[in-house]
Design a protein around this motif. Structure first.
Motif, PDB file in Angstrom:
ATOM      1  N   GLY A  12       0.842  -1.196   0.000  1.00 52.91           N
ATOM      2  CA  GLY A  12       0.000   0.000   0.000  1.00 52.91           C
ATOM      3  C   GLY A  12       0.877   1.245   0.000  1.00 52.91           C
ATOM      4  O   GLY A  12       1.753   1.375   0.850  1.00 52.91           O
ATOM      5  N   ASP A  15       2.372   8.169  -0.875  1.00 47.57           N
ATOM      6  CA  ASP A  15       3.405   8.849  -1.642  1.00 47.57           C
ATOM      7  C   ASP A  15       3.581  10.295  -1.154  1.00 47.57           C
ATOM      8  O   ASP A  15       3.244  11.248  -1.861  1.00 47.57           O
ATOM      9  N   ARG A  47      -7.758  10.224   4.866  1.00 47.78           N
ATOM     10  CA  ARG A  47      -8.689   9.193   4.388  1.00 47.78           C
ATOM     11  C   ARG A  47     -10.137   9.668   4.348  1.00 47.78           C
ATOM     12  O   ARG A  47     -10.928   9.144   3.540  1.00 47.78           O
ATOM     13  N   SER A  57      -9.555   9.610  -3.662  1.00 52.35           N
ATOM     14  CA  SER A  57      -8.250   9.832  -4.274  1.00 52.35           C
ATOM     15  C   SER A  57      -7.090   9.373  -3.389  1.00 52.35           C
ATOM     16  O   SER A  57      -5.967   9.195  -3.880  1.00 52.35           O
ATOM     17  N   ASP A  59      -4.788   6.885  -1.755  1.00 53.03           N
ATOM     18  CA  ASP A  59      -4.491   5.538  -2.250  1.00 53.03           C
ATOM     19  C   ASP A  59      -5.009   4.420  -1.352  1.00 53.03           C
ATOM     20  O   ASP A  59      -5.552   3.420  -1.842  1.00 53.03           O
ATOM     21  N   LYS A  62      -8.436   3.104  -1.996  1.00 53.73           N
ATOM     22  CA  LYS A  62      -8.759   2.444  -3.264  1.00 53.73           C
ATOM     23  C   LYS A  62      -8.903   0.939  -3.065  1.00 53.73           C
ATOM     24  O   LYS A  62      -8.149   0.328  -2.306  1.00 53.73           O
ATOM     25  N   TYR A  65      -5.923  -1.582  -2.914  1.00 53.28           N
ATOM     26  CA  TYR A  65      -4.981  -1.589  -1.796  1.00 53.28           C
ATOM     27  C   TYR A  65      -5.607  -2.056  -0.483  1.00 53.28           C
ATOM     28  O   TYR A  65      -4.946  -2.003   0.568  1.00 53.28           O
ATOM     29  N   THR A 133       4.367  -0.914  -7.828  1.00 54.77           N
ATOM     30  CA  THR A 133       3.056  -0.975  -7.170  1.00 54.77           C
ATOM     31  C   THR A 133       1.972  -0.410  -8.072  1.00 54.77           C
ATOM     32  O   THR A 133       0.855  -0.966  -8.149  1.00 54.77           O
ATOM     33  N   ALA A 134       2.270   0.689  -8.761  1.00 56.70           N
ATOM     34  CA  ALA A 134       1.295   1.293  -9.670  1.00 56.70           C
ATOM     35  C   ALA A 134       1.062   0.428 -10.902  1.00 56.70           C
ATOM     36  O   ALA A 134      -0.067   0.344 -11.415  1.00 56.70           O
ATOM     37  N   GLU A 137      -1.423  -4.408 -10.386  1.00 60.31           N
ATOM     38  CA  GLU A 137      -2.488  -4.459  -9.377  1.00 60.31           C
ATOM     39  C   GLU A 137      -2.332  -5.728  -8.547  1.00 60.31           C
ATOM     40  O   GLU A 137      -2.040  -6.806  -9.076  1.00 60.31           O
TER      41      GLU A 137
END
Length: 202
Positions: A12, A15, A47, A57, A59, A62, A65, A133-134, A137
């Motif tokens: 997870g 960034d 969050r 938005s 991460d 999402k 993750y 990671t990006a 998936e």
């Protein structure tokens, strides 16, 4: 504390640089007296909106993750106040490993005391992990503490350095109390010896 030898987990990403402990667990949630239950408040202001709705938005909100147990982030992770609630929240959320280029010293030390493995890699290596990671998936990393290696299913092989004393802490599942109790027989003998000196004989 549970012994840590190897862990394979979903990655997870957070960034951001200079992630401070107030962002990890905001001060309004520090009223609990237990070590558990803080995970629901991890990165709370990133969050959730003020109304309590998830921010799509971010991460970690999402779907891809959800269930992540390996956290990757940027330099100076865990800066700010020395609150031990920060690693409590990270662990309670489900993260067992953190990977970043650098950490605040107190936060770094608190991780080992709570069974979390904080790994330091170069900024270039961490950037590569963000890219992987990006790109993939369900991206997972295997972290082997016994051999101090990190690997994935796409050919990645990395090694990391770690102070041997701290490594043994995690491998044996010891916190400060557990380390002290390894010398329980000597402590008991010392207390018995000095108790005899303090007893007033009739």
């Amino acid at each position: 504390m549970e012994a840590f030898k190897q862990h394979t987990g979903l990655v997870g990403p957070v960034d951001r640089v200079n992630v401070d402990t107030d962002a990890i667990i905001p001060k309004q949630f520090l009223k609990r007296i237990e070590r558990t239950g803080f995970g629901q408040f991890l990165f709370f202001e990133w969050r959730f909106t003020e109304e309590g709705a998830e921010i799509p938005s971010f991460d970690l909100n999402k779907p891809r993750y959800q269930g992540a147990s390996v956290l990757i982030s940027r330099a100076n992770f865990g800066c700010g106040s020395s609150r031990e609630h920060a690693p409590w929240a990270i662990l309670d959320y489900g993260f067992k490993v953190i990977i970043a280029p650098s950490y605040a010293d107190i936060f770094y030390n608190n991780c080992f005391k709570n069974g979390i493995l904080p790994i330091k890699l170069s900024e270039e290596q961490v950037e590569d992990l963000f890219q992987r990671t990006a790109q993939h998936e369900g991206y997972k990393l295997n972290v082997d503490l016994e051999n101090k290696t990190i690997s994935d299913d796409y050919g990645l092989q990395l090694s990391f350095d770690l102070d041997e004393h701290r490594r043994q802490f995690l491998l044996q599942g010891l916190d400060d109390i557990g380390l002290t109790l390894q010398h329980e027989d000597k402590i008991s003998a010392y207390e018995a010896k000095h108790l005899d000196r303090l007893v007033v004989k009739a």
